[in-house]
Scaffold this motif. Structure first.
Motif, mmCIF file in Angstrom:
data_model
loop_
_atom_site.group_PDB
_atom_site.id
_atom_site.type_symbol
_atom_site.label_atom_id
_atom_site.label_comp_id
_atom_site.label_asym_id
_atom_site.label_seq_id
_atom_site.Cartn_x
_atom_site.Cartn_y
_atom_site.Cartn_z
ATOM 1 N N LYS A 196 17.679 9.741 29.458
ATOM 2 C CA LYS A 196 17.415 9.250 28.078
ATOM 3 C C LYS A 196 18.231 7.797 27.904
ATOM 4 O O LYS A 196 17.938 6.690 27.227
ATOM 5 N N ALA A 197 19.349 7.912 28.209
ATOM 6 C CA ALA A 197 20.530 6.846 28.212
ATOM 7 C C ALA A 197 19.677 5.698 29.279
ATOM 8 O O ALA A 197 19.971 4.556 28.669
ATOM 9 N N LEU A 244 18.830 8.136 21.677
ATOM 10 C CA LEU A 244 19.410 9.319 22.099
ATOM 11 C C LEU A 244 19.417 10.307 20.828
ATOM 12 O O LEU A 244 20.015 11.401 21.316
ATOM 13 N N SER A 288 19.592 14.030 29.678
ATOM 14 C CA SER A 288 20.372 13.019 28.705
ATOM 15 C C SER A 288 20.602 11.852 29.787
ATOM 16 O O SER A 288 20.573 10.679 29.051
ATOM 17 N N ARG A 289 21.015 11.794 30.866
ATOM 18 C CA ARG A 289 21.150 10.744 31.786
ATOM 19 C C ARG A 289 19.887 9.667 31.612
ATOM 20 O O ARG A 289 20.174 8.392 31.672
ATOM 21 N N PHE A 313 28.592 8.304 28.184
ATOM 22 C CA PHE A 313 27.094 8.679 28.600
ATOM 23 C C PHE A 313 26.967 8.268 29.881
ATOM 24 O O PHE A 313 27.294 7.099 30.349
ATOM 25 N N LEU A 344 27.613 2.413 26.264
ATOM 26 C CA LEU A 344 27.344 4.039 26.693
ATOM 27 C C LEU A 344 28.515 4.429 27.848
ATOM 28 O O LEU A 344 28.888 5.576 27.523
ATOM 29 N N VAL A 394 24.335 7.440 32.999
ATOM 30 C CA VAL A 394 22.983 6.642 33.003
ATOM 31 C C VAL A 394 22.486 6.916 34.328
ATOM 32 O O VAL A 394 23.020 6.827 35.436
#
Length: 331
Positions: A192-193, A114, A189-190, A234, A229, A236
């Motif tokens: 990446k998670a 991240l 970003s989701r 975060f 997460l 996902v």
């Protein structure tokens, strides 16, 4: 657009080869014996088990690259090397009209974990986050091997931390011509998670042991990562339900010479290079400490692999049971 690929490992060199074969301008920037051999003799590129020599454009350091306004920087280093790469490139001058320094150009991050986008955003205003699924291997200087039977890989890209960027349509088209499946998202970003949930198990490949123990530890690593997460806020991505591109043709090539269990972390330990463990399992440990979520198995794996790296041991030199022995050990 021209692609300035910073990092000549498996991901970067395969990308350079594919762009070159597709007729798209690129320059591969690396260091050491690997990039010198590519410059002198061409890149030995093994695809479908068959070697060919691809003459990719190369540079040994940023000073050899005259950046232009239509360039896109591609960070293909491991995540632990992103800070050094960003610092080396951000304030390089750009010729022609428009952007004056590299920090004004789009930069694509292809790292696990991240942290890469956050590091790049400290200096670059246009960060394109990306996740990549591919089978690629770099163990020998001057050579990379691709283990894909159909498409070279699957890329999911979007502006970081979220949104879209004007460069994305052209970038996606260039990458598709180069043999990749590309999905553009406004919430990278989701993704990446989601990739991190997969990557926390990579370090288990470095250790020796029974497949049942490996699978059990993998489930525990992922469960801890999910809890962390969630606590950290975060989102996902559901990489099946939210996949808008057909990825059914992306599959491993049995003739590639790449065996299962030889992903990026294993390759780093095989070459005696630094590993990304502190930014995979270490990321989960960090978030767990910040948000009060226990992460004993991720902490144990990080500790064991840290000791393996410090002692410069090869893969399979330490058993999986060492992780179990350290679960619950003090930091």
């Amino acid at each position: 657009m021209r692609y300035v690929i910073v990092g000549a490992g498996a991901v970067g060199a395969v990308l350079a080869a594919q762009l070159t074969r597709a007729g798209t301008d690129q320059i591969l920037v690396g260091r050491g014996e690997h990039i010198r051999r590519i410059r002198d003799d061409g890149l030995r590129y093994i695809l479908h088990g068959r070697p060919e020599v691809v003459r990719v454009a190369t540079a040994l350091h940023p000073g050899e690259v005259d950046l232009q306004a239509d360039d896109v920087l591609v960070l293909a280093t491991k995540v632990q090397d992103v800070e050094d790469a960003v610092r080396a490139w951000a304030w390089r001058p750009v010729g022609g009209d428009g952007p004056r320094v590299a920090a004004d150009l789009p930069v694509l991050t292809l790292q696990n974990g991240l942290d890469a986008d956050r590091i790049a955003l400290r200096r670059f205003g246009r960060v394109l986050g990306g996740t990549i699924l591919t089978s690629a291997q770099h163990l020998t200087p001057g050579e990379v091997r691709c283990g894909a039977l159909g498409p070279i890989g699957v890329l999911t890209v979007g502006a970081a931390p979220r949104g879209l960027d004007p460069a994305l349509p052209g970038l996606a088209e260039d990458l598709r011509r180069a043999g990749y499946i590309v999905q553009v998202t406004d919430d990278v970003s989701r993704w990446k998670a989601a990739k991190l949930l997969f990557s926390v198990r990579n370090g288990l490949e470095v250790l020796d042991g029974d497949a049942t123990v490996r699978a059990d530890l993998g489930e525990r690593l992922v469960a801890e990562a999910r809890a962390v997460l969630s606590a950290a806020g975060f989102g996902v991505a559901d990489t099946v339900a939210e996949r808008t591109e057909d990825v059914s043709a992306f599959r491993p090539d049995p003739a590639s010479g790449i065996a299962p269990g030889q992903q990026s972390t294993w390759q780093s330990f095989t070459r005696g290079a630094s590993s990304e463990v502190d930014f995979l399992n270490g990321e989960i440990v960090l978030l767990g400490r910040l948000h009060g979520v226990p992460t004993p198995v991720n902490a144990a794996l990080q500790r064991v692999l840290g000791e393996v790296e410090a002692r410069r041991l090869p893969p399979s030199a330490v058993p999986l049971h060492e992780v179990l022995a350290h679960v619950g050990s003090p930091a």
